[in-house]
Design a protein around this motif. Sequence first.
Motif, PDB file in Angstrom:
ATOM      1  N   GLU A  53       5.254 -38.859 -14.269  1.00 43.63           N
ATOM      2  CA  GLU A  53       5.485 -40.084 -14.340  1.00 43.63           C
ATOM      3  C   GLU A  53       6.413 -40.030 -13.285  1.00 43.63           C
ATOM      4  OE1 GLU A  53       9.570 -41.384 -17.182  1.00 43.63           O
ATOM      5  OE2 GLU A  53       8.684 -40.205 -17.998  1.00 43.63           O
ATOM      6  N   VAL A  54       8.014 -39.245 -12.539  1.00 52.18           N
ATOM      7  CA  VAL A  54       8.167 -39.237 -11.433  1.00 52.18           C
ATOM      8  C   VAL A  54       7.231 -39.723  -9.963  1.00 52.18           C
ATOM      9  CG1 VAL A  54       9.800 -38.474  -9.781  1.00 52.18           C
ATOM     10  CG2 VAL A  54      10.383 -38.327 -12.601  1.00 52.18           C
ATOM     11  N   ALA A  55       6.428 -38.954 -10.181  1.00 46.68           N
ATOM     12  CA  ALA A  55       5.492 -39.356  -9.081  1.00 46.68           C
ATOM     13  C   ALA A  55       4.890 -40.377  -8.815  1.00 46.68           C
ATOM     14  CB  ALA A  55       4.019 -38.279  -8.970  1.00 46.68           C
ATOM     15  N   VAL A  56       4.644 -41.825 -10.247  1.00 44.11           N
ATOM     16  CA  VAL A  56       4.556 -43.012 -10.343  1.00 44.11           C
ATOM     17  C   VAL A  56       5.188 -44.012  -9.933  1.00 44.11           C
ATOM     18  CG1 VAL A  56       3.858 -44.377 -11.914  1.00 44.11           C
ATOM     19  CG2 VAL A  56       2.662 -42.492 -11.878  1.00 44.11           C
ATOM     20  N   ALA A  57       6.626 -43.130 -10.673  1.00 46.15           N
ATOM     21  CA  ALA A  57       7.796 -43.882 -10.116  1.00 46.15           C
ATOM     22  C   ALA A  57       7.861 -43.963  -8.269  1.00 46.15           C
ATOM     23  CB  ALA A  57       9.105 -43.460 -10.635  1.00 46.15           C
ATOM     24  N   ILE A  58       7.761 -42.708  -7.872  1.00 44.65           N
ATOM     25  CA  ILE A  58       7.821 -42.959  -5.835  1.00 44.65           C
ATOM     26  C   ILE A  58       6.828 -43.503  -5.647  1.00 44.65           C
ATOM     27  CG2 ILE A  58       7.834 -40.992  -4.151  1.00 44.65           C
ATOM     28  CD1 ILE A  58       8.949 -39.041  -6.274  1.00 44.65           C
ATOM     29  N   ALA A  59       5.471 -43.166  -6.313  1.00 40.79           N
ATOM     30  CA  ALA A  59       4.366 -44.376  -5.067  1.00 40.79           C
ATOM     31  C   ALA A  59       4.531 -45.496  -5.463  1.00 40.79           C
ATOM     32  CB  ALA A  59       3.190 -43.819  -5.618  1.00 40.79           C
ATOM     33  N   GLU A  60       4.605 -46.391  -6.649  1.00 44.77           N
ATOM     34  CA  GLU A  60       5.833 -47.605  -6.709  1.00 44.77           C
ATOM     35  C   GLU A  60       6.804 -48.486  -5.954  1.00 44.77           C
ATOM     36  OE1 GLU A  60       6.125 -48.117 -10.335  1.00 44.77           O
ATOM     37  OE2 GLU A  60       3.419 -48.049 -11.179  1.00 44.77           O
ATOM     38  N   ASN A  61       7.711 -47.237  -5.689  1.00 47.79           N
ATOM     39  CA  ASN A  61       8.674 -47.951  -4.549  1.00 47.79           C
ATOM     40  C   ASN A  61       9.172 -47.399  -3.531  1.00 47.79           C
ATOM     41  OD1 ASN A  61      10.051 -49.251  -7.687  1.00 47.79           O
ATOM     42  ND2 ASN A  61       8.902 -47.774  -8.318  1.00 47.79           N
ATOM     43  N   LEU A  62       8.951 -46.183  -3.275  1.00 47.90           N
ATOM     44  CA  LEU A  62       9.961 -45.593  -2.102  1.00 47.90           C
ATOM     45  C   LEU A  62       8.609 -45.379  -1.037  1.00 47.90           C
ATOM     46  CD1 LEU A  62      11.064 -42.621  -4.047  1.00 47.90           C
ATOM     47  CD2 LEU A  62      12.303 -44.937  -3.456  1.00 47.90           C
ATOM     48  N   ARG A  63       8.341 -46.457  -0.459  1.00 44.73           N
ATOM     49  CA  ARG A  63       6.534 -46.573   0.435  1.00 44.73           C
ATOM     50  C   ARG A  63       7.611 -45.873   1.450  1.00 44.73           C
ATOM     51  NH1 ARG A  63       2.472 -49.734  -1.366  1.00 44.73           N
ATOM     52  NH2 ARG A  63       2.275 -49.419  -3.810  1.00 44.73           N
TER      53      ARG A  63
ATOM     54  N   VAL B  92      -1.494 -38.610  -5.913  1.00 43.33           N
ATOM     55  CA  VAL B  92      -0.319 -39.667  -5.881  1.00 43.33           C
ATOM     56  C   VAL B  92       0.161 -40.523  -5.186  1.00 43.33           C
ATOM     57  CG1 VAL B  92       0.949 -41.487  -7.607  1.00 43.33           C
ATOM     58  CG2 VAL B  92      -0.910 -40.012  -8.971  1.00 43.33           C
ATOM     59  N   ILE B  93       1.148 -39.526  -4.314  1.00 44.71           N
ATOM     60  CA  ILE B  93       2.389 -39.877  -3.900  1.00 44.71           C
ATOM     61  C   ILE B  93       1.386 -40.175  -2.477  1.00 44.71           C
ATOM     62  CG2 ILE B  93       4.223 -38.776  -2.868  1.00 44.71           C
ATOM     63  CD1 ILE B  93       5.474 -36.924  -5.002  1.00 44.71           C
ATOM     64  N   ALA B  94       0.990 -39.173  -2.673  1.00 47.80           N
ATOM     65  CA  ALA B  94       0.186 -39.029  -0.940  1.00 47.80           C
ATOM     66  C   ALA B  94      -0.426 -40.535  -0.681  1.00 47.80           C
ATOM     67  CB  ALA B  94      -0.872 -37.618  -0.502  1.00 47.80           C
ATOM     68  N   GLN B  95      -1.738 -41.012  -1.582  1.00 45.19           N
ATOM     69  CA  GLN B  95      -2.237 -42.500  -1.364  1.00 45.19           C
ATOM     70  C   GLN B  95      -1.313 -43.200  -1.340  1.00 45.19           C
ATOM     71  OE1 GLN B  95      -3.701 -42.937  -5.793  1.00 45.19           O
ATOM     72  NE2 GLN B  95      -5.663 -41.763  -4.904  1.00 45.19           N
ATOM     73  N   THR B  96      -0.117 -43.086  -1.077  1.00 45.88           N
ATOM     74  CA  THR B  96       0.476 -44.647  -1.065  1.00 45.88           C
ATOM     75  C   THR B  96       2.101 -44.488  -0.003  1.00 45.88           C
ATOM     76  OG1 THR B  96       1.907 -44.063  -3.225  1.00 45.88           O
ATOM     77  CG2 THR B  96       0.446 -46.077  -3.504  1.00 45.88           C
ATOM     78  N   CYS B  97       2.352 -42.561  -0.024  1.00 46.41           N
ATOM     79  CA  CYS B  97       3.809 -42.405   0.651  1.00 46.41           C
ATOM     80  C   CYS B  97       3.358 -41.826   1.958  1.00 46.41           C
ATOM     81  CB  CYS B  97       4.839 -41.859  -0.321  1.00 46.41           C
ATOM     82  SG  CYS B  97       5.232 -42.876  -1.878  1.00 46.41           S
ATOM     83  N   GLY B  98       2.243 -41.135   2.088  1.00 53.50           N
ATOM     84  CA  GLY B  98       1.545 -40.735   3.240  1.00 53.50           C
ATOM     85  C   GLY B  98       1.826 -40.255   4.532  1.00 53.50           C
ATOM     86  N   ALA B  99       1.486 -41.798   4.582  1.00 56.02           N
ATOM     87  CA  ALA B  99       2.094 -42.179   6.095  1.00 56.02           C
ATOM     88  C   ALA B  99       3.242 -42.238   6.641  1.00 56.02           C
ATOM     89  CB  ALA B  99       1.061 -44.027   6.149  1.00 56.02           C
ATOM     90  N   ALA B 100       4.298 -42.399   5.784  1.00 56.24           N
ATOM     91  CA  ALA B 100       5.322 -42.103   6.320  1.00 56.24           C
ATOM     92  C   ALA B 100       5.791 -40.653   6.035  1.00 56.24           C
ATOM     93  CB  ALA B 100       6.460 -42.864   5.549  1.00 56.24           C
ATOM     94  N   LEU B 101       5.050 -40.057   5.189  1.00 54.66           N
ATOM     95  CA  LEU B 101       5.921 -38.257   5.056  1.00 54.66           C
ATOM     96  C   LEU B 101       5.751 -37.445   6.583  1.00 54.66           C
ATOM     97  CD1 LEU B 101       4.591 -37.180   1.684  1.00 54.66           C
ATOM     98  CD2 LEU B 101       7.113 -37.521   2.133  1.00 54.66           C
ATOM     99  N   LEU B 102       7.449 -36.646   6.068  1.00 49.60           N
ATOM    100  CA  LEU B 102       7.477 -35.992   7.647  1.00 49.60           C
ATOM    101  C   LEU B 102       7.638 -34.392   6.840  1.00 49.60           C
ATOM    102  CD1 LEU B 102      10.217 -37.981   9.892  1.00 49.60           C
ATOM    103  CD2 LEU B 102       7.489 -37.778   9.871  1.00 49.60           C
TER     104      LEU B 102
ATOM    105  N   VAL C  87      -6.546 -30.911   0.442  1.00 49.65           N
ATOM    106  CA  VAL C  87      -7.311 -31.343   1.678  1.00 49.65           C
ATOM    107  C   VAL C  87      -7.005 -32.896   2.158  1.00 49.65           C
ATOM    108  CG1 VAL C  87      -9.549 -32.287   3.010  1.00 49.65           C
ATOM    109  CG2 VAL C  87      -9.639 -29.806   2.030  1.00 49.65           C
ATOM    110  N   ASN C  88      -6.945 -33.835   0.535  1.00 53.18           N
ATOM    111  CA  ASN C  88      -6.996 -35.130   0.302  1.00 53.18           C
ATOM    112  C   ASN C  88      -5.453 -35.316   1.229  1.00 53.18           C
ATOM    113  OD1 ASN C  88      -7.112 -37.621  -0.905  1.00 53.18           O
ATOM    114  ND2 ASN C  88      -5.422 -36.930  -1.954  1.00 53.18           N
ATOM    115  N   LEU C  89      -4.314 -34.134   0.982  1.00 56.51           N
ATOM    116  CA  LEU C  89      -2.794 -34.730   1.523  1.00 56.51           C
ATOM    117  C   LEU C  89      -3.542 -34.246   2.763  1.00 56.51           C
ATOM    118  CD1 LEU C  89       0.123 -34.327   0.556  1.00 56.51           C
ATOM    119  CD2 LEU C  89      -0.015 -32.020   0.388  1.00 56.51           C
ATOM    120  N   ALA C  90      -3.771 -33.908   3.338  1.00 60.89           N
ATOM    121  CA  ALA C  90      -3.855 -33.530   4.835  1.00 60.89           C
ATOM    122  C   ALA C  90      -4.674 -34.489   5.601  1.00 60.89           C
ATOM    123  CB  ALA C  90      -4.812 -32.230   5.547  1.00 60.89           C
ATOM    124  N   ARG C  91      -5.174 -35.678   4.840  1.00 59.24           N
ATOM    125  CA  ARG C  91      -5.756 -36.276   5.468  1.00 59.24           C
ATOM    126  C   ARG C  91      -5.088 -38.114   5.426  1.00 59.24           C
ATOM    127  NH1 ARG C  91     -11.831 -35.738   3.054  1.00 59.24           N
ATOM    128  NH2 ARG C  91     -12.240 -34.381   4.831  1.00 59.24           N
TER     129      ARG C  91
END
Length: 622
Positions: free
Chosen positions: A468-478, A498-508, A526-530
């Motif tokens: 539930e928190v992950a979905v909220a992160i994906a929707e609000n914390l791009r 869910v988090i990787a799909q929307t926030c992955g480009a910014a994650l450090l 593997v999906n997380l790495a990509r």
Amino acid sequence: MSDEEHHASSFVLFLLNLKRTLGQLVSSKPRERDEAVKQHPVVEQYAADVVDFSSQYGRDYGLCYTAENLKGPHRIYPRYGDFAEAFVTRTYGIWWDLAPSACEPFQRVATRNTSSDFIDILFKKMVFPNKLEIYETFNPGSTVRILAAQVNHEEDSALRWKVLWEGMPQCAPAVPRVYSPQLDRCDFVTSLIRIEFSHRHLSYYTSLDAVRLLGSAETPDPHEMPDPHETPDPHETDGLDRDNNSCAVRGGGGGGGGDGPARRSAYETRRGDDCRSLVDMPEEVIQYIISFFDILDLCRVAQTCRTLCKHCYDAQQFTELDLQPYWHMITDAALAGLAGRCHLMRRLSLSWCGPYHNLTEAGFVRFLQSCGGNLTCLRLASCTEYVTNSSLKIIVDVCPGLTELDVRCCGRLGDEGFAEIARASRLQRLNLYRTAVRTSEAALIVRNCVHLEMLNFDSCSQIANFHEVAVAIAENLRELKCLNVCRVKSVGNNSLVVIAQTCGAALLELDVGWCVEVSSRDGCLVNLARRCPRLRALYLTSIRTINDRDLQAFAAHCRDLEQLDILGSMGVTPIAVAGVLLECTQLKLLDVSYCTCIEFIDVHRWRQMYPEVTIQKSFKNI
């Protein structure tokens, strides 16, 4: 008899009496010593309980690497190595200071204290402490300060603390040891000891097996006790509790109340000669020089003369205030004294300050209401006494511009308090390590604080449904850059997807260590790495199912990796690890401890090939 003969006879009698007296003392010394031992026996006791601590590697109510392991006699010593039965702090070395999630340091740094962790230990019997033995069984040398607490019955059970020993961290040999620094004499009985650690210099985690206190339950010889006239005031704060009008030199005729004129220094009275001093310099130069003083030095220099008092109490010197190194001095009175100087304050750390009723919620709130309106950063780690649901409401109301909030280990926060945090809509950094935040409140915070870039849920065991928190992160914390969900049991593959799909480009930075539901099945890693090509720090600690395919994906897509922890991975081979070392040219730290397919000979070879990379592989010396 002449005067000379009389003096000679008297001198002879004096010598005979002296000889007789010395003979009696020598003959009775062993017996008197035995009687003293019987009357004042040394009490030896191991820790009975752990009252408080700043961090631990293990999880709350667990058995491995927790602070509770310090209770009782030693179980590991004299063995050496990484044993789960020991107490281990959460971090080591400089790696967390170099990670993307690292906190911005304060400009004014304490010069006398380098502590980064603490633990408060309770013993069964009250004693005058003579000796403290610390059983170090892995990477010794982190102890930097030992303090004893005394209950002050005149101030509502508040404690006063005495520093028994303080020193620099040590680069000790890699062998087990019982560390026992020489303690200063203590003039009160105690059963509560705080040990502080600094482990930034260590190459790996430090482990403690036990702590033993030796002392006497009887009052020491009064001739050996400190002179009360020479003993400093136990509540001495070196000027921290003085307001802006109290600029007189300590002990001067004007007193400290500000009613009379402040004493003028010798330099201020010399106007006709060629003498040049600090106070003769341009004001901007004086301000620049004193900006290098720590808080205590600033307060002490303010007591030397009126000119320096004006400069040292200038509000520009208090725009950033880190009081953590002086936690044992911070009381309601100390904050009240500082309040008049801090109306321009923007960053404040009260971490560790005011434990055991030394700083009350009312005193904290008064200080915040007086000078907290401009705060953008507030750090309150281990401030359980006064960080409550009600005080958090005041924090959010008084500090509308707050962008960083740290409430690590604040155990009194409940649902109402976390709901108040959700109102701090400008937050960019939030640390909730070891708090009791629940799923609904965590999701509420994420939905309301849409500017969050760093979010720490480490060891938040009350989050029962992280998805539930992950979905909220994906929707609000791009723009989320750093996420720590270490030891959150409900984190699973679906949450990471869910988090990787929307926030992955910014994650450090991402820490999913010890998340038992995360695995390499379905190609999750593997999906997380990509999806996360900018990752610089990745902690996959104790994710047992990591395999070569996962490491190959990280080597191919995450070329900027600087820190990688795959401790406990059972499926990775030396070939895959070598590929990461080859492709990730920015790598600085690699932990392959307890990777069953990685041998020490492999690590030795890689260390020679890649000397710029710190490669860790822990061990146990059975």
